[in-house]
Design an enzyme around this catalytic site. Structure first.
Site, mmCIF file in Angstrom:
data_model
loop_
_atom_site.group_PDB
_atom_site.id
_atom_site.type_symbol
_atom_site.label_atom_id
_atom_site.label_comp_id
_atom_site.label_asym_id
_atom_site.label_seq_id
_atom_site.Cartn_x
_atom_site.Cartn_y
_atom_site.Cartn_z
ATOM 1 N N LYS A 203 42.979 -25.428 -21.920
ATOM 2 C CA LYS A 203 44.214 -24.727 -21.538
ATOM 3 C C LYS A 203 45.227 -24.701 -22.665
ATOM 4 C CE LYS A 203 44.241 -24.700 -16.568
ATOM 5 N NZ LYS A 203 45.010 -24.937 -15.361
ATOM 6 N N LYS B 50 32.931 -19.986 -16.715
ATOM 7 C CA LYS B 50 33.338 -20.242 -15.334
ATOM 8 C C LYS B 50 34.130 -19.057 -14.759
ATOM 9 C CE LYS B 50 36.765 -23.037 -14.618
ATOM 10 N NZ LYS B 50 37.695 -24.158 -14.611
ATOM 11 N N LYS C 255 40.710 -17.551 -12.604
ATOM 12 C CA LYS C 255 41.878 -16.677 -12.410
ATOM 13 C C LYS C 255 42.402 -16.154 -13.722
ATOM 14 C CE LYS C 255 43.625 -19.595 -8.794
ATOM 15 N NZ LYS C 255 44.540 -20.669 -8.460
HETATM 16 P P1 TYM Z 1 42.234 -25.045 -9.161
HETATM 17 O O1 TYM Z 1 43.453 -24.476 -8.531
HETATM 18 O O2 TYM Z 1 41.874 -24.626 -10.548
HETATM 19 O O3 TYM Z 1 40.985 -24.750 -8.264
HETATM 20 C C1 TYM Z 1 40.970 -25.065 -6.879
HETATM 21 C C2 TYM Z 1 39.579 -25.559 -6.471
HETATM 22 O O4 TYM Z 1 38.604 -24.548 -6.758
HETATM 23 C C3 TYM Z 1 37.561 -25.092 -7.550
HETATM 24 N N1 TYM Z 1 37.090 -24.054 -8.482
HETATM 25 C C4 TYM Z 1 35.812 -23.699 -8.612
HETATM 26 N N2 TYM Z 1 34.691 -24.128 -7.995
HETATM 27 C C5 TYM Z 1 33.538 -23.533 -8.352
HETATM 28 N N3 TYM Z 1 33.439 -22.541 -9.277
HETATM 29 C C6 TYM Z 1 34.534 -22.092 -9.919
HETATM 30 N N4 TYM Z 1 34.434 -21.120 -10.805
HETATM 31 C C7 TYM Z 1 35.801 -22.674 -9.591
HETATM 32 N N5 TYM Z 1 37.071 -22.460 -10.020
HETATM 33 C C8 TYM Z 1 37.846 -23.319 -9.327
HETATM 34 C C9 TYM Z 1 38.190 -26.253 -8.294
HETATM 35 O O5 TYM Z 1 37.237 -27.186 -8.695
HETATM 36 C C10 TYM Z 1 39.134 -26.801 -7.248
HETATM 37 O O6 TYM Z 1 38.467 -27.676 -6.380
HETATM 38 N N6 TYM Z 1 43.568 -29.642 -10.565
HETATM 39 C C11 TYM Z 1 43.175 -28.839 -9.443
HETATM 40 C C12 TYM Z 1 44.156 -28.863 -8.293
HETATM 41 C C13 TYM Z 1 44.563 -30.206 -7.841
HETATM 42 C C14 TYM Z 1 43.784 -31.124 -7.081
HETATM 43 C C15 TYM Z 1 44.613 -32.239 -6.866
HETATM 44 C C16 TYM Z 1 42.491 -31.076 -6.576
HETATM 45 C C17 TYM Z 1 45.773 -30.794 -8.057
HETATM 46 N N7 TYM Z 1 45.794 -32.004 -7.467
HETATM 47 C C18 TYM Z 1 44.150 -33.371 -6.159
HETATM 48 C C19 TYM Z 1 42.035 -32.193 -5.874
HETATM 49 C C20 TYM Z 1 42.863 -33.302 -5.674
HETATM 50 C C21 TYM Z 1 43.025 -27.401 -9.903
HETATM 51 O O7 TYM Z 1 43.625 -26.970 -10.845
HETATM 52 O O8 TYM Z 1 42.266 -26.634 -9.095
#
Ligand code: TYM
Length: 344
Positions: free
Chosen positions: A115, A207, A210
């Protein structure tokens, strides 16, 4: 040994539309876990601002992601649904964790490197400390299970390290105050199903995300049937017919990805999909996948549109969820203050 009450916590960033990766990698497991666990599902607006967000976009996106949660099947009566910034304990505990985590641990985080890009000097301090806030999200509820996609695995390992170091650094005080077997649990990542890492439709080695400049690379939960059909028709493939067994997907990332998506959408394994489509050309398979994706996603899209129009309802869900979350987090944060030696 301390026995911790089983509790699920997870979250998504409100930085735009949710996509099929979010849905298949995380959401389907969130919905399933509602049946068996006490669950807390957060819209992590504090994580979102680690990269600048226009305030009005953040407000809109927070409501949209909440609408998506509900439209996908999260039930606000059963699960706690709220936006992170409402509950101050996330920020409070993350500060304590900033003082527990080591710089060397943060330096190893691959997501920060991706990032921040080449110009690390210009990344926010928040982006660097992001995994420490994530550990606080989970542990301010002493959550034991964290359903996420594959890309969050490293952050979860860090959360476990932070919990262990806190338990260790303050072991004497924790025992003195009568907590046996450590204060924080070791949260368990739940990375499950055939689509834990959904890849870009344009490049099977990247991957689905967004932040990809090409909208053709992803299926958004807001896409209508025509755009889903168009994106899958244009999805990159290779010239060979589909293999009949999973071993035949090795070295064929695009085929592997589309088969994984089909399997996850239909709730079966990749082998089951290959048993049906092995030997066929991609064109026929893509048509079947389009029908399946539209059948699964269009009710969600419709419900999201309906909910987004009702901001008052969405705001009530978040407010009530925030109050319930706070009721769990506040006494845990009080204990943390006593452990650390903060007068209150
Ligand atoms: P974020 O917002 O990027 O994504 C949300 C969830 O979607 C999953 N994900 C995917 N799974 C499979 N294939 C993909 N291409 C893909 N893109 C996204 C992510 O693994 C996630 O589960 N850091 C986290 C948010 C967060 C969080 C937490 C999660 C903040 N605090 C505490 C768990 C526990 C994030 O940026 O997810």
């Amino acid at each position: 040994m301390n026995t911790f009450v089983p509790r699920v916590f997870s979250g998504m960033q409100p930085t735009g539309n949710l996509h099929l990766g979010n849905y298949l990698g995380a959401m389907v497991n969130w919905i399933r876990m509602q049946e068996t666990h006490d669950c807390i599902y957060c819209i992590v607006d504090m994580h979102a601002i680690t990269v600048f967000q226009e305030p009005k976009d953040l407000i809109r996106s927070t409501r949209e992601v909440t609408a998506a949660y509900l439209a996908c099947g999260l039930d606000p009566k059963r699960s706690i649904i709220f936006n992170q910034s409402r509950v101050a304990m996330h920020a409070e505990l993350s500060w304590v964790f900033n003082c527990v985590a080591r710089l060397g641990w943060m330096d190893r985080m691959t997501q920060f490197k991706e990032k921040a890009g080449k110009d690390k000097e210009r990344a926010s301090l928040g982006l660097y400390a992001y995994p420490s806030l994530m550990a606080a999200d989970i542990l301010t509820y002493k959550a034991t299970h964290v359903p996420v996609g594959e890309d969050q695995k490293q952050h979860l390992e860090l959360a476990r390290d932070i919990a262990a170091k806190f338990n260790n650094d303050y072991a004497e005080r924790i025992a003195e105050l009568g907590f046996s077997g450590g204060f924080f649990p070791q949260p368990e990542p739940m990375i499950q199903g055939p689509a834990t890492r959904v890849m870009s439709l344009r490049d099977g080695t990247k991957k689905m995300s967004k932040s990809d400049a090409s909208d053709l690379s992803r299926i958004n939960l807001t896409d209508d049937a025509d755009s889903i059909a168009n994106k899958l028709r244009k999805a990159k493939t290779d010239p060979e017919p589909l293999p009949s067994e999973a071993a035949g997907l090795a070295g064929r990332p695009e085929a592997d990805n589309l088969i994984g998506i089909h399997a996850a959408l239909s709730g079966v394994g990749k082998a089951d999909v290959l048993a049906e489509y092995g030997g066929q050309q991609f064109s026929a398979f893509k048509r079947a996948l389009t029908d399946l994706a539209v059948a699964k996603l269009s009710p969600i899209t419709g419900e999201m549109q309906r909910l987004v129009a009702d901001a008052a309802y969405i705001d009530t869900v978040l407010k009530e969820g925030g109050e319930r979350a706070q009721a769990i987090a506040a006494p845990i944060m009080d204990d943390v203050k006593d452990i650390v030696g903060f007068l209150r």
